[in-house]
Design a protein around this motif. Structure first.
Motif, PDB file in Angstrom:
ATOM      1  N   THR A 298     -11.982  -5.739  -0.127  1.00 48.56           N
ATOM      2  CA  THR A 298     -10.904  -4.858  -0.562  1.00 48.56           C
ATOM      3  C   THR A 298     -10.721  -3.755   0.479  1.00 48.56           C
ATOM      4  N   MET A 299      -9.477  -3.327   0.634  1.00 45.34           N
ATOM      5  CA  MET A 299      -9.141  -2.308   1.621  1.00 45.34           C
ATOM      6  C   MET A 299      -8.366  -1.191   0.935  1.00 45.34           C
ATOM      7  N   ASP A 300      -8.800   0.045   1.148  1.00 43.12           N
ATOM      8  CA  ASP A 300      -8.086   1.225   0.669  1.00 43.12           C
ATOM      9  C   ASP A 300      -7.784   2.117   1.853  1.00 43.12           C
ATOM     10  N   ALA A 301      -6.557   2.653   1.897  1.00 40.87           N
ATOM     11  CA  ALA A 301      -6.158   3.448   3.058  1.00 40.87           C
ATOM     12  C   ALA A 301      -5.019   4.385   2.689  1.00 40.87           C
ATOM     13  N   LYS A 302      -4.818   5.378   3.537  1.00 40.27           N
ATOM     14  CA  LYS A 302      -3.610   6.193   3.471  1.00 40.27           C
ATOM     15  C   LYS A 302      -2.495   5.434   4.171  1.00 40.27           C
ATOM     16  N   TYR A 303      -1.299   5.538   3.621  1.00 43.65           N
ATOM     17  CA  TYR A 303      -0.191   4.696   4.055  1.00 43.65           C
ATOM     18  C   TYR A 303       0.990   5.549   4.507  1.00 43.65           C
ATOM     19  N   ALA A 304       1.580   5.149   5.624  1.00 46.31           N
ATOM     20  CA  ALA A 304       2.815   5.801   6.074  1.00 46.31           C
ATOM     21  C   ALA A 304       3.735   4.719   6.606  1.00 46.31           C
TER      22      ALA A 304
ATOM     23  N   LYS B  70      -6.352 -15.636   0.958  1.00 45.41           N
ATOM     24  CA  LYS B  70      -5.677 -14.964  -0.153  1.00 45.41           C
ATOM     25  C   LYS B  70      -5.485 -13.496   0.191  1.00 45.41           C
ATOM     26  N   ALA B  71      -4.281 -12.990  -0.055  1.00 44.82           N
ATOM     27  CA  ALA B  71      -4.006 -11.579   0.252  1.00 44.82           C
ATOM     28  C   ALA B  71      -3.053 -11.014  -0.792  1.00 44.82           C
ATOM     29  N   TYR B  72      -3.475  -9.918  -1.389  1.00 50.90           N
ATOM     30  CA  TYR B  72      -2.621  -9.178  -2.332  1.00 50.90           C
ATOM     31  C   TYR B  72      -2.593  -7.733  -1.866  1.00 50.90           C
ATOM     32  N   MET B  73      -1.387  -7.206  -1.624  1.00 53.94           N
ATOM     33  CA  MET B  73      -1.243  -5.851  -1.108  1.00 53.94           C
ATOM     34  C   MET B  73      -0.286  -5.064  -1.993  1.00 53.94           C
ATOM     35  N   VAL B  74      -0.584  -3.775  -2.135  1.00 50.94           N
ATOM     36  CA  VAL B  74       0.253  -2.926  -2.980  1.00 50.94           C
ATOM     37  C   VAL B  74       0.198  -1.492  -2.472  1.00 50.94           C
ATOM     38  N   VAL B  75       1.313  -0.780  -2.610  1.00 51.86           N
ATOM     39  CA  VAL B  75       1.344   0.644  -2.292  1.00 51.86           C
ATOM     40  C   VAL B  75       1.630   1.427  -3.560  1.00 51.86           C
TER      41      VAL B  75
ATOM     42  N   ARG C  11      10.071   5.996  -6.868  1.00 53.55           N
ATOM     43  CA  ARG C  11       9.851   4.697  -7.510  1.00 53.55           C
ATOM     44  C   ARG C  11      10.601   3.578  -6.807  1.00 53.55           C
ATOM     45  N   ILE C  12      11.787   3.871  -6.284  1.00 52.54           N
ATOM     46  CA  ILE C  12      12.578   2.831  -5.640  1.00 52.54           C
ATOM     47  C   ILE C  12      11.896   2.332  -4.372  1.00 52.54           C
ATOM     48  N   ILE C  13      11.382   3.260  -3.546  1.00 54.37           N
ATOM     49  CA  ILE C  13      10.679   2.847  -2.328  1.00 54.37           C
ATOM     50  C   ILE C  13       9.411   2.073  -2.674  1.00 54.37           C
ATOM     51  N   VAL C  14       8.690   2.534  -3.687  1.00 52.65           N
ATOM     52  CA  VAL C  14       7.466   1.849  -4.099  1.00 52.65           C
ATOM     53  C   VAL C  14       7.785   0.418  -4.522  1.00 52.65           C
ATOM     54  N   GLU C  15       8.801   0.235  -5.365  1.00 54.23           N
ATOM     55  CA  GLU C  15       9.128  -1.101  -5.865  1.00 54.23           C
ATOM     56  C   GLU C  15       9.638  -1.997  -4.743  1.00 54.23           C
ATOM     57  N   ALA C  16      10.468  -1.446  -3.840  1.00 56.92           N
ATOM     58  CA  ALA C  16      10.981  -2.245  -2.730  1.00 56.92           C
ATOM     59  C   ALA C  16       9.852  -2.666  -1.792  1.00 56.92           C
ATOM     60  N   THR C  17       8.937  -1.737  -1.519  1.00 57.20           N
ATOM     61  CA  THR C  17       7.818  -2.054  -0.631  1.00 57.20           C
ATOM     62  C   THR C  17       6.911  -3.099  -1.248  1.00 57.20           C
ATOM     63  N   ASN C  18       6.594  -2.962  -2.523  1.00 54.95           N
ATOM     64  CA  ASN C  18       5.707  -3.918  -3.169  1.00 54.95           C
ATOM     65  C   ASN C  18       6.360  -5.294  -3.320  1.00 54.95           C
TER      66      ASN C  18
ATOM     67  N   GLY D 259       3.195 -11.171   2.157  1.00 57.44           N
ATOM     68  CA  GLY D 259       1.828 -10.706   2.362  1.00 57.44           C
ATOM     69  C   GLY D 259       1.128 -11.381   3.533  1.00 57.44           C
ATOM     70  N   GLN D 260       1.263 -12.701   3.639  1.00 59.32           N
ATOM     71  CA  GLN D 260       0.595 -13.407   4.731  1.00 59.32           C
ATOM     72  C   GLN D 260       1.171 -13.026   6.090  1.00 59.32           C
ATOM     73  N   GLU D 261       2.494 -12.803   6.146  1.00 57.77           N
ATOM     74  CA  GLU D 261       3.114 -12.385   7.402  1.00 57.77           C
ATOM     75  C   GLU D 261       2.612 -10.999   7.827  1.00 57.77           C
ATOM     76  N   VAL D 262       2.511 -10.090   6.860  1.00 58.99           N
ATOM     77  CA  VAL D 262       1.979  -8.757   7.154  1.00 58.99           C
ATOM     78  C   VAL D 262       0.531  -8.872   7.627  1.00 58.99           C
ATOM     79  N   LEU D 263      -0.223  -9.748   6.978  1.00 57.13           N
ATOM     80  CA  LEU D 263      -1.622  -9.947   7.350  1.00 57.13           C
ATOM     81  C   LEU D 263      -1.749 -10.463   8.778  1.00 57.13           C
ATOM     82  N   GLN D 264      -0.862 -11.368   9.177  1.00 58.11           N
ATOM     83  CA  GLN D 264      -0.922 -11.901  10.533  1.00 58.11           C
ATOM     84  C   GLN D 264      -0.603 -10.831  11.573  1.00 58.11           C
ATOM     85  N   VAL D 265       0.304  -9.917  11.237  1.00 56.30           N
ATOM     86  CA  VAL D 265       0.590  -8.809  12.140  1.00 56.30           C
ATOM     87  C   VAL D 265      -0.629  -7.889  12.246  1.00 56.30           C
TER      88      VAL D 265
END
Length: 249
Positions: free
Chosen positions: A124-130, A185-190, A197-204, A211-217
């Motif tokens: 599991t990974m926890d981080a500050k996000y920008a 397996k990868a599950y990511m959430v902000v 709320r709109i940015i949170v929902e759009a990002t998630n 998720g896999q594409e983000v993981l490859q980056v």
């Protein structure tokens, strides 16, 4: 008479040597292997697995703190291109679960880098996000928290060991290490991105579908940073434990 005294001296020296060898205390975190064991690779895998709980808790005598969580400074990810491309920066990253590894294979060959295959059930990974840029036609500049569950992780490591002498004792050093990762397996959430709320929902939504594409980056930086962490931990052990301690006669 001189020959007789020489024989006594040799016998006494041999006894002292044998007693000194017997008196060497093997640390509890070391599971010894026989150097010329035809199944040495299997024994080394078991030796590393034996070390696992000690790494997790830390080893005071070699000044090794608990390895959980693995801490990384930052990961910078350009998810989409263009002048308004969507970019993510993760900072103050804590990675949990890597110490629950199991060594699947160790391969050591003369005059060749060693190889190892490691399985980690879950990290599991926890981080500050920008984030900056445009996401799903929405401006996505914001700051918040990031969490990821990474499952069924396989790491393949290749490295080079050297040896040196200190106070007449031989020690090993890990000179080079590279790590390749496969994460199935990868599950990511902000959360709490500018409390919008709109940015949170759009990002998630984006993270769920990509998720896999983000993981490859993320992967090239993740490999490099994990290899540096593993190398530091291994050398903290090797610099305190003489090479012969890992082997019995």
């Amino acid at each position: 008479m001189i020959d007789y005294l020489q024989k006594i001296f040799i016998v006494a020296a041999a006894i002292v040597y044998v007693q000194a060898e017997k008196s060497k205390v093997i640390p509890p975190y070391i599971k010894q292997c026989i150097r010329d064991d035809p199944k040495l690779n299997e024994c080394l895998a078991a030796e590393i697995n034996h070390l696992r709980p000690y790494l997790k808790e830390g080893i005071d005598e070699i000044e090794l703190p608990p390895v959980e969580p693995f801490r990384m400074d930052s990961l910078s990810l350009a998810i989409t291109g263009g002048s308004n491309g969507y970019k993510i920066t993760l900072r103050d990253i804590d990675l949990y679960g890597a110490s629950n590894f199991s060594i699947q294979k160790v391969l050591i060959r003369p005059n060749a880098p060693f190889e190892g295959k490691v399985r980690i059930p879950k990290m599991t990974m926890d981080a500050k996000y920008a984030s900056t840029g445009v996401l799903l036609v929405l401006p996505a500049n914001g700051n918040g928290s990031f969490h990821a569950d990474l499952g069924d992780v396989t790491a393949t490591a290749k490295g080079i060991l050297s040896s040196y002498y200190k106070d007449t004792e031989k020690y090993y050093n890990l000179d080079f290490l590279e790590v390749d990762l496969v994460i199935k397996k990868a599950y990511m959430v902000v959360t709490r991105v500018n409390n919008n709320r709109i940015i949170v929902e759009a990002t998630n939504l984006f993270l769920r579908e990509n998720g896999q594409e983000v993981l490859q980056v993320m992967m090239p930086q993740l490999r490099t940073k994990l290899a540096a962490i593993f190398k530091r931990i291994v050398n903290q052990l090797l610099t305190h434990v003489p090479a012969d301690t890992f082997f019995s006669s």
